[in-house]
Design an enzyme around this catalytic site. Structure first.
Site, short mmCIF file in Angstrom:
data_model
loop_
_atom_site.label_atom_id
_atom_site.label_comp_id
_atom_site.label_asym_id
_atom_site.label_seq_id
_atom_site.Cartn_x
_atom_site.Cartn_y
_atom_site.Cartn_z
CD GLU A 225 -1.67 -2.44 1.31
OE1 GLU A 225 -0.54 -2.58 1.81
OE2 GLU A 225 -2.47 -3.40 0.95
CG PHE B 248 -5.84 -4.63 3.65
CD1 PHE B 248 -5.93 -4.85 4.74
CD2 PHE B 248 -6.30 -5.22 2.49
CE1 PHE B 248 -6.55 -6.35 4.98
CE2 PHE B 248 -6.77 -6.40 2.88
CZ PHE B 248 -6.92 -6.97 4.02
CE1 TYR C 268 -5.96 2.78 9.86
CE2 TYR C 268 -5.95 0.56 9.81
CZ TYR C 268 -6.54 1.91 10.00
OH TYR C 268 -8.03 1.97 10.35
CG HIS D 114 -11.38 -7.72 5.38
ND1 HIS D 114 -10.40 -8.39 6.40
CD2 HIS D 114 -11.13 -8.12 4.29
CE1 HIS D 114 -9.51 -8.96 5.31
NE2 HIS D 114 -9.96 -8.77 4.08
#
Lengths: 324, 389
Positions: free
Chosen positions: A59, A85, A87, A128
């Site tokens: 990411e 996801f 972070y 999620h």
């Protein structure tokens, strides 16, 4: 035409890609697969793998390289696969993306959109179902917006791509498959940084955004059956905040309730409550109430329907507000 | 009992040592692994290294005088920076850390513009597009990904591997040995490799990440890491300006032609503390610094230039050349001193401006409130909050 939010986003992105050759999509599994939610379905086939990019899994890499692409004149739209996801990309978002325009005295423009499916309610595993909006809304230099219906999804994603500031674009994943009417060119969409009154009312103002908007409308319907007139505001933009629309409403109703999935403490409701009491202190009939998730990690999915704020808790809060 | 680990390979040196053309004694010899760059203006290289050192020395003095809040010294790394910068084509893009004053100098930035960030008069200091030199990046490793993205843009702009030297473009990104431990740097290596991007990673291994020696960061030499990602890694004597220039030139040429990324390790040494706020005596022996001082990058080139037959077999360089450099150094020092003091204290509104393309209503309100507060004279400039009213 009645289409799902996923399809509306897909159409909006297709139009953005077609309108401007500098627009790129990038993310994990967005090309061949079309994204785990299929938001980018078919776009790689149509626009090629240089414009709809299946990235390595990372990411920070997605957002960091989007910054580099923007420095070269591109307008990247990043997909972060799930809220939890994002972070690993926070350094690139908060310390780099949000600050470079300011650091450069306005020389650098980074028109980067970061799309994040967010919120719970889909029976998913941990990481999620999170609601990270406040981390970004608290960061100067970022815009943070969220859509609640297919028409807004279609309009707002294109407005986000056209915008010259970095935009965190939050998509309420539990409403991805909810259908709604979407019209194309004929209408002039509301600017994406403006809130919208979805339902007029006189007794109280109920403020929601993204995933909580349908519940807010449902609660207002239920309240109407008991003779209570609730005005519902879809905030749409958290940063910048359209305080004018909120003030105007609360000024009339004298009561304000804020609903969000994110945890209570230090949540966006706290900001709204502070603003409302400061600006409309003499017109308030009751304290500003918040209907939110709790100050816990997001629960296992078997507990989420009770944990998440819903219609019943909104109605309880409304009773409470009206009891003053 | 834990099994005894094998001794890690010494930080910087592969089996056959970094590539070196110019020895600390000033002797110029070929190295079979890399071609000695032809037609290099040694006099210009030395002059720029000397001026960059003076720039650094002057900035340290300005910090000592209270004119700068902080200064990260590049002393000892002049050859690495000037050598790498000399390999750049005009169209290439540079992403620096916060210590690349020598690269900035070679790119033609006004050196005064480097001081603003450390004086507290700006968060940036220059237009990164003008000289194709990015803003300094303080968060270690973050710029490596910007370089990768920029390289992705070059590929999409079709200015890689076209065969036209005036168009083909590469990215040169600087990092230190500490940055090798950052996840973002490793993502950048991986992305650049997977997409075969025109990015050259130039790692100045100056042996110390503040107080952490290279052995804290890694068990393998820097250049060796590249193999795991799938692109060439090369180790050069970072105090040999010719080796740095040759290796960077080769890597940038390959990158521009579509040959993909390279990792260059320039083995060098941070002679001074991490910054003027750091105290290196707390963590490293002075004997080590002395050892590296004897490998000084300027001194070896000076020895070479002054030795008979040093330049173009015309005999050693004369006094006049060095006197000219000294004159330029003086001018530079005066320019820095005057320029530093003349850097404007920014207008208070600048803190609010350019946060967004268009200032949001709430920020306008806050700016108005702040302006009104300042205009009220309630808190005189320089007066501390809580002081007697």
């Amino acid at each position: 035409m009645s289409i799902s939010m996923v399809k509306a986003l897909n159409n909006g992105l297709r139009k953005a890609l077609a309108d401007d050759p500098k627009v790129l999509l990038m993310g994990e599994d967005i090309g061949r697969l079309g994204g785990v939610f299929r938001v980018t379905d078919g776009l790689q086939k149509e626009f090629g793998s240089l414009r709809v990019i299946d990235t390595p899994l990372g990411e920070a890499g997605i957002v960091g390289s989007a910054i580099g692409l923007a420095l070269r004149g591109y307008r990247p739209v990043c997909e972060i696969q799930f809220d939890g996801f994002v972070y690993p990309a926070v350094n690139q978002i908060i310390s780099q993306l949000a600050k470079l325009r300011h650091r450069s005295g306005g020389v650098i423009t980074l028109p980067v959109v970061i799309r994040i499916p967010f919120g719970g309610g889909i029976g998913s595993i941990e990481h999620h179902s999170e609601s990270p909006e406040v981390y970004f809304a608290h960061t100067a230099g970022l815009k943070v917006v969220t859509c609640s219906n297919p028409q807004d999804a279609y309009d707002m994603i294109r407005q986000a791509v056209d915008d010259d500031d970095p935009v965190i674009f939050l998509e309420p994943k539990r409403h991805y498959w909810t259908k709604g009417e979407v019209t194309d060119e004929t209408s002039t969409p509301t600017p994406f940084d403006r809130a919208r009154v979805l339902r007029a009312g006189t007794d109280a103002t109920l403020i929601a955004y993204g995933p909580m908007v349908p519940a807010a409308l449902e609660a207002a319907d239920a309240a109407a059956e008991e003779g209570r007139s609730v005005e519902v505001i879809d905030l749409r933009s958290l940063s910048p905040l359209d305080l004018d629309t909120v003030r105007e409403s609360v000024h009339r109703t004298g009561r304000a309730l804020v609903a969000h999935e994110a945890s209570l403490s230090h949540g966006f409701g706290a900001e709204l409550a502070a603003r409302i009491q400061q600006e409309e202190f003499h017109f308030l009939e009751a304290p500003v109430l918040r209907i939110t998730g709790y100050d816990t990690p997001y629960p296992p999915s078997r507990l989420e329907s009770d944990w998440l704020p819903g219609v019943d808790r909104i109605l309880d809060a409304l009773d409470h507000s009206l009891s003053y | 009992m834990p099994r005894k680990q094998a001794k890690p390979t010494a930080g910087a040196e592969p089996a056959d040592g970094p590539i070196q053309f110019l020895s600390p004694d000033g002797l110029l010899e070929p190295d079979s692994r890399l071609e000695l760059p032809p037609a290099v203006d040694l006099l210009a290289l030395y002059r720029d290294m000397a001026l960059v050192r003076r720039l650094d020395t002057e900035a340290i003095a300005l910090q000592r005088q209270g004119e700068l809040g902080l200064w990260p010294s590049l002393r000892g790394q002049e050859a690495a920076q000037v050598g790498a910068a000399y390999a750049l084509a005009e169209q290439d893009m540079v992403f620096p850390t916060y210590r690349e004053h020598g690269v900035a100098w070679c790119r033609g930035l006004d050196p005064v513009s480097l001081l603003g960030l450390f004086r507290g008069s700006t968060l940036g200091g220059w237009n990164p597009y003008e000289r194709r030199f990015g803003l300094y990046t303080l968060v270690i490793g973050a710029q490596t990904l910007h370089a990768v993205g920029y390289g992705m843009g070059l590929v999409r702009d079709d200015v890689v591997g076209s065969g036209d030297d005036t168009r083909d473009t590469a990215v040169l990104v600087f990092l230190g040995d500490g940055a090798l431990s950052e996840g973002e740097t490793n993502e950048a290596f991986l992305w650049a490799a997977a997409q075969n991007l025109p990015v050259v990673f130039f790692c100045q291994n100056n042996q110390w990440a503040i107080s952490a020696p290279y052995s804290v960061q890694s068990r393998v030499p820097v250049a060796q890491r590249a193999a795991g990602f799938g692109f060439p890694g090369v180790s050069v004597d970072g105090n040999d300006v010719l080796a740095c220039l040759a290796a960077t030139r080769e890597a940038l040429t390959r990158a521009r032609s579509g040959g993909g990324p390279t990792l260059i390790e320039a083995v060098t040494y941070r002679i001074n503390a991490h910054t003027t706020a750091d105290d290196a005596t707390r963590y490293r022996p002075s004997a080590e610094t002395d050892e590296w001082a004897a490998k000084d990058p300027l001194e070896r080139l000076r020895l070479h230039l002054t030795a008979s037959g040093g330049v173009g077999d015309t005999g050693g360089v004369g006094e006049e050349y060095f006197a000219d450099i000294e004159r330029r150094e003086q001018e530079l020092a005066e320019h820095l001193r005057a320029g530093c003091r003349a850097l404007p204290v920014p207008d208070h509104a600048s803190s609010f401006e350019n946060t967004y393309a268009d200032m949001p209503a709430e920020l306008k309100r806050q700016l108005a409130e702040h302006s009104e507060f300042l205009a009220s004279g309630f808190l005189a400039a320089g007066q501390e909050i809580g002081a007697t009213r």
